[in-house]
Design a protein around this motif. Sequence first.
Motif, PDB file in Angstrom:
ATOM      1  N   SER A 145     -45.971  94.900 -15.385  1.00  0.00           N
ATOM      2  CA  SER A 145     -46.202  93.772 -16.291  1.00  0.00           C
ATOM      3  C   SER A 145     -44.996  93.398 -17.148  1.00  0.00           C
ATOM      4  O   SER A 145     -44.846  92.251 -17.548  1.00  0.00           O
ATOM      5  CB  SER A 145     -47.400  94.058 -17.207  1.00  0.00           C
ATOM      6  N   SER A 146     -44.112  94.357 -17.420  1.00  0.00           N
ATOM      7  CA  SER A 146     -43.007  94.085 -18.347  1.00  0.00           C
ATOM      8  C   SER A 146     -41.863  93.285 -17.737  1.00  0.00           C
ATOM      9  O   SER A 146     -41.053  92.702 -18.456  1.00  0.00           O
ATOM     10  CB  SER A 146     -42.458  95.401 -18.906  1.00  0.00           C
TER      11      SER A 146
ATOM     12  N   LEU B 252     -46.524  88.002 -11.700  1.00  0.00           N
ATOM     13  CA  LEU B 252     -47.842  88.635 -11.605  1.00  0.00           C
ATOM     14  C   LEU B 252     -48.713  88.264 -12.797  1.00  0.00           C
ATOM     15  O   LEU B 252     -49.923  88.043 -12.660  1.00  0.00           O
ATOM     16  CB  LEU B 252     -47.697  90.155 -11.505  1.00  0.00           C
ATOM     17  N   ASN B 253     -48.099  88.196 -13.972  1.00  0.00           N
ATOM     18  CA  ASN B 253     -48.833  87.751 -15.159  1.00  0.00           C
ATOM     19  C   ASN B 253     -49.338  86.326 -14.975  1.00  0.00           C
ATOM     20  O   ASN B 253     -50.481  86.009 -15.315  1.00  0.00           O
ATOM     21  CB  ASN B 253     -47.920  87.813 -16.393  1.00  0.00           C
ATOM     22  N   GLN B 254     -48.471  85.472 -14.421  1.00  0.00           N
ATOM     23  CA  GLN B 254     -48.862  84.071 -14.237  1.00  0.00           C
ATOM     24  C   GLN B 254     -49.991  83.928 -13.219  1.00  0.00           C
ATOM     25  O   GLN B 254     -50.924  83.147 -13.419  1.00  0.00           O
ATOM     26  CB  GLN B 254     -47.655  83.234 -13.809  1.00  0.00           C
ATOM     27  N   VAL B 255     -49.900  84.679 -12.129  1.00  0.00           N
ATOM     28  CA  VAL B 255     -50.949  84.619 -11.102  1.00  0.00           C
ATOM     29  C   VAL B 255     -52.280  85.078 -11.686  1.00  0.00           C
ATOM     30  O   VAL B 255     -53.329  84.484 -11.428  1.00  0.00           O
ATOM     31  CB  VAL B 255     -50.560  85.472  -9.868  1.00  0.00           C
ATOM     32  N   LYS B 256     -52.237  86.136 -12.495  1.00  0.00           N
ATOM     33  CA  LYS B 256     -53.481  86.634 -13.097  1.00  0.00           C
ATOM     34  C   LYS B 256     -54.057  85.612 -14.085  1.00  0.00           C
ATOM     35  O   LYS B 256     -55.271  85.370 -14.109  1.00  0.00           O
ATOM     36  CB  LYS B 256     -53.228  87.960 -13.814  1.00  0.00           C
ATOM     37  N   ASN B 257     -53.185  85.013 -14.901  1.00  0.00           N
ATOM     38  CA  ASN B 257     -53.645  84.085 -15.928  1.00  0.00           C
ATOM     39  C   ASN B 257     -54.158  82.768 -15.350  1.00  0.00           C
ATOM     40  O   ASN B 257     -55.131  82.196 -15.835  1.00  0.00           O
ATOM     41  CB  ASN B 257     -52.521  83.805 -16.929  1.00  0.00           C
ATOM     42  N   THR B 258     -53.486  82.269 -14.303  1.00  0.00           N
ATOM     43  CA  THR B 258     -53.867  80.969 -13.725  1.00  0.00           C
ATOM     44  C   THR B 258     -54.784  81.118 -12.529  1.00  0.00           C
ATOM     45  O   THR B 258     -55.476  80.171 -12.152  1.00  0.00           O
ATOM     46  CB  THR B 258     -52.620  80.195 -13.274  1.00  0.00           C
ATOM     47  N   GLN B 259     -54.759  82.323 -11.923  1.00  0.00           N
ATOM     48  CA  GLN B 259     -55.494  82.607 -10.686  1.00  0.00           C
ATOM     49  C   GLN B 259     -55.138  81.584  -9.591  1.00  0.00           C
ATOM     50  O   GLN B 259     -55.980  81.134  -8.825  1.00  0.00           O
ATOM     51  CB  GLN B 259     -57.005  82.652 -10.952  1.00  0.00           C
ATOM     52  N   LYS B 260     -53.847  81.262  -9.558  1.00  0.00           N
ATOM     53  CA  LYS B 260     -53.310  80.362  -8.533  1.00  0.00           C
ATOM     54  C   LYS B 260     -52.119  81.019  -7.853  1.00  0.00           C
ATOM     55  O   LYS B 260     -51.380  81.795  -8.465  1.00  0.00           O
ATOM     56  CB  LYS B 260     -52.874  79.029  -9.152  1.00  0.00           C
ATOM     57  N   SER B 261     -51.918  80.675  -6.581  1.00  0.00           N
ATOM     58  CA  SER B 261     -50.788  81.217  -5.817  1.00  0.00           C
ATOM     59  C   SER B 261     -49.475  80.632  -6.310  1.00  0.00           C
ATOM     60  O   SER B 261     -49.438  79.521  -6.857  1.00  0.00           O
ATOM     61  CB  SER B 261     -50.959  80.893  -4.332  1.00  0.00           C
TER      62      SER B 261
END
Length: 272
Positions: free
Chosen positions: A129-130, A135-144
Amino acid sequence: MQNRQFILLTFIVLISCGVLVWVFNNYLEYENQEKNEKIIDLYLDELTGLVNKNRNLVLTASVLLAKDEAIKRCLKTNKRCNCFKYLTKSKQGLLDTLVFDDLKIHIHDRNLKSFYRLWSNSQDNDSLSSFRYSLNQVKNTQKSLSCIEIGRYSMLIRGITPVIEDGEYLGSIEAITNFDSVIKHFDKKGVKLFILMNKEYEYIVSKIKFKEEQKLKNYTLLNETNEDISFLKNMEFKNTSYQKVGYFYLINTPIYDLNHTIIGYYVLKVVL
């Protein structure tokens, strides 16, 4: 009197000839420079197109992998032992399409930790995560998304897709490729492509040991080469530019990450 006029006329003719030669040489130099700049622009466009093509390929691969029920089952049950069989089969299917020279697959869990790296026997479950902003963006937006990003195993081209089942975010899966196919493409044209990573990010790449000859003043050379690279040792780059070094040109253009930060440079060595 006639001698003076003759001398004056001769002087004027010589001066005029000299001016014409100077103008003509400058015109030829301008024409040659304009021609070279057009060729340089073509190489830069070609480089951008090839990198974007690879970004689209890994993005498509990650989207396909994320739909695999076996991958979802691995994340849901937290059983890494089942991943190898499923991922190996999926990877081979993608390689059989002949659009990839090389492909790595990496699964991350919902907490942005490494869940399974197909290419490594050491499954460290390390937190990403650091430094893995994608990966943070994919998790937050749930978009590829696709991007170039620095990770434990170098600066690579990545396509990442969330793994979701019944609205629940299970983690993400990543298809990764390197720059080898782009380097080979230019090699066939007699053009050398060097991939440089800003040295300040070398600490992130903890799983690879770079050779001494890959370590430049401000950058780390990612592709190994037997060629003399002394001309790269102390070079400073700024945005997209080119310079003549001896009998060849060096064309450089930045490599941006997801945050539009310059994390390295592409350098093309071209004889024009």
